[in-house]
Write a protein that holds these residues in place. Structure first.
Motif, PDB file in Angstrom:
ATOM      1  N   UNK A 106       0.802  -1.220   0.000  1.00 23.31           N
ATOM      2  CA  UNK A 106       0.000   0.000   0.000  1.00 23.31           C
ATOM      3  C   UNK A 106       0.832   1.266   0.000  1.00 23.31           C
ATOM      4  N   UNK A 107       2.095   1.158  -0.418  1.00 21.46           N
ATOM      5  CA  UNK A 107       2.979   2.328  -0.482  1.00 21.46           C
ATOM      6  C   UNK A 107       2.851   2.914  -1.879  1.00 21.46           C
ATOM      7  N   UNK A 108       2.410   4.149  -1.958  1.00 23.79           N
ATOM      8  CA  UNK A 108       2.168   4.771  -3.259  1.00 23.79           C
ATOM      9  C   UNK A 108       3.429   5.353  -3.892  1.00 23.79           C
ATOM     10  N   UNK A 109       4.298   5.889  -3.093  1.00 21.65           N
ATOM     11  CA  UNK A 109       5.478   6.582  -3.602  1.00 21.65           C
ATOM     12  C   UNK A 109       6.642   5.612  -3.806  1.00 21.65           C
ATOM     13  N   UNK A 110       7.216   5.626  -5.001  1.00 26.91           N
ATOM     14  CA  UNK A 110       8.382   4.782  -5.292  1.00 26.91           C
ATOM     15  C   UNK A 110       9.569   5.218  -4.435  1.00 26.91           C
ATOM     16  N   UNK A 111       9.709   6.531  -4.227  1.00 26.94           N
ATOM     17  CA  UNK A 111      10.811   7.048  -3.418  1.00 26.94           C
ATOM     18  C   UNK A 111      10.664   6.592  -1.960  1.00 26.94           C
ATOM     19  N   UNK A 112       9.453   6.642  -1.446  1.00 23.15           N
ATOM     20  CA  UNK A 112       9.191   6.182  -0.073  1.00 23.15           C
ATOM     21  C   UNK A 112       9.520   4.694   0.050  1.00 23.15           C
ATOM     22  N   UNK A 113       9.176   3.918  -0.986  1.00 19.55           N
ATOM     23  CA  UNK A 113       9.449   2.482  -0.958  1.00 19.55           C
ATOM     24  C   UNK A 113      10.954   2.220  -0.984  1.00 19.55           C
ATOM     25  N   UNK A 114      11.692   2.967  -1.798  1.00 22.22           N
ATOM     26  CA  UNK A 114      13.154   2.805  -1.849  1.00 22.22           C
ATOM     27  C   UNK A 114      13.771   3.065  -0.479  1.00 22.22           C
ATOM     28  N   UNK A 115      13.308   4.103   0.182  1.00 23.72           N
ATOM     29  CA  UNK A 115      13.803   4.427   1.521  1.00 23.72           C
ATOM     30  C   UNK A 115      13.470   3.299   2.493  1.00 23.72           C
ATOM     31  N   UNK A 116      12.253   2.778   2.385  1.00 23.36           N
ATOM     32  CA  UNK A 116      11.801   1.678   3.227  1.00 23.36           C
ATOM     33  C   UNK A 116      12.685   0.440   3.020  1.00 23.36           C
ATOM     34  N   UNK A 117      12.931   0.092   1.778  1.00 23.39           N
ATOM     35  CA  UNK A 117      13.754  -1.086   1.457  1.00 23.39           C
ATOM     36  C   UNK A 117      15.187  -0.888   1.929  1.00 23.39           C
ATOM     37  N   UNK A 118      15.724   0.305   1.717  1.00 23.55           N
ATOM     38  CA  UNK A 118      17.091   0.592   2.173  1.00 23.55           C
ATOM     39  C   UNK A 118      17.195   0.387   3.679  1.00 23.55           C
ATOM     40  N   UNK A 119      16.184   0.835   4.406  1.00 22.39           N
ATOM     41  CA  UNK A 119      16.164   0.641   5.852  1.00 22.39           C
ATOM     42  C   UNK A 119      16.119  -0.831   6.230  1.00 22.39           C
ATOM     43  N   UNK A 120      15.323  -1.609   5.512  1.00 23.35           N
ATOM     44  CA  UNK A 120      15.242  -3.049   5.782  1.00 23.35           C
ATOM     45  C   UNK A 120      16.592  -3.728   5.564  1.00 23.35           C
ATOM     46  N   UNK A 121      17.207  -3.423   4.445  1.00 21.11           N
ATOM     47  CA  UNK A 121      18.489  -4.039   4.102  1.00 21.11           C
ATOM     48  C   UNK A 121      19.545  -3.642   5.128  1.00 21.11           C
ATOM     49  N   UNK A 122      19.550  -2.388   5.535  1.00 23.67           N
ATOM     50  CA  UNK A 122      20.514  -1.907   6.531  1.00 23.67           C
ATOM     51  C   UNK A 122      20.303  -2.612   7.867  1.00 23.67           C
ATOM     52  N   UNK A 123      19.056  -2.768   8.277  1.00 21.89           N
ATOM     53  CA  UNK A 123      18.766  -3.478   9.529  1.00 21.89           C
ATOM     54  C   UNK A 123      19.218  -4.930   9.461  1.00 21.89           C
TER      55      UNK A 123
END
Length: 129
Positions: A106-123
């Motif tokens: 349900x994430x509309x923004x591609x930029x928001x999703x990239x930030x989200x994924x980057x955070x997941x990978x970093x964690x």
């Protein structure tokens, strides 16, 4: 949210649709032309003779859907916002397009999703160091 069983039933219906289209092909006048001859040119011959047939087009469409459907992965995507971090990482590893994962979450923004994924990978990196 669809269960794995519901997804399996949807897949079964697609298989039945392919069976139905094959029955139509069995009665086709071109069947003998398509089914005989040198195996190296079967694909080209089928495309030339059957490519414009609505039945053939439908069968190819359903076949492609079946070929590209994994019930387990589809069930994970159906969980929407309840997808776990590990499942998101697995979907990415399995090659599921980021757009499909983003839409499922349900994430509309591609930029928001990239930030989200980057955070997941970093964690994940921090956990395994």
């Amino acid at each position: 949210m669809k269960t794995k069983e519901e997804l399996r039933m949807r897949k079964k219906k697609k298989f039945l649709k392919v069976c139905k289209t094959l029955r139509v092909c069995d009665t086709c006048l071109f069947k003998e032309l398509v089914m005989m001859g040198d195996r190296s040119n079967d694909r080209e011959m089928v495309e030339a003779l059957c490519g414009g047939c609505p039945n053939y087009i439908e069968m190819r469409k359903v076949g492609d859907e079946l070929w590209n459907t994994d019930t387990y992965l589809e069930a994970i995507l159906e969980k929407k916002q309840d997808i776990t971090t590990q499942e998101i990482l697995m979907l990415l590893d399995e090659g599921i397009p980021k757009k499909r994962i983003r839409e499922a979450l349900g994430i509309r923004s591609a930029m928001e999703f990239r930030t989200f994924i980057s955070g997941l990978v970093e964690n994940e990196r921090r956990l395994y160091q």
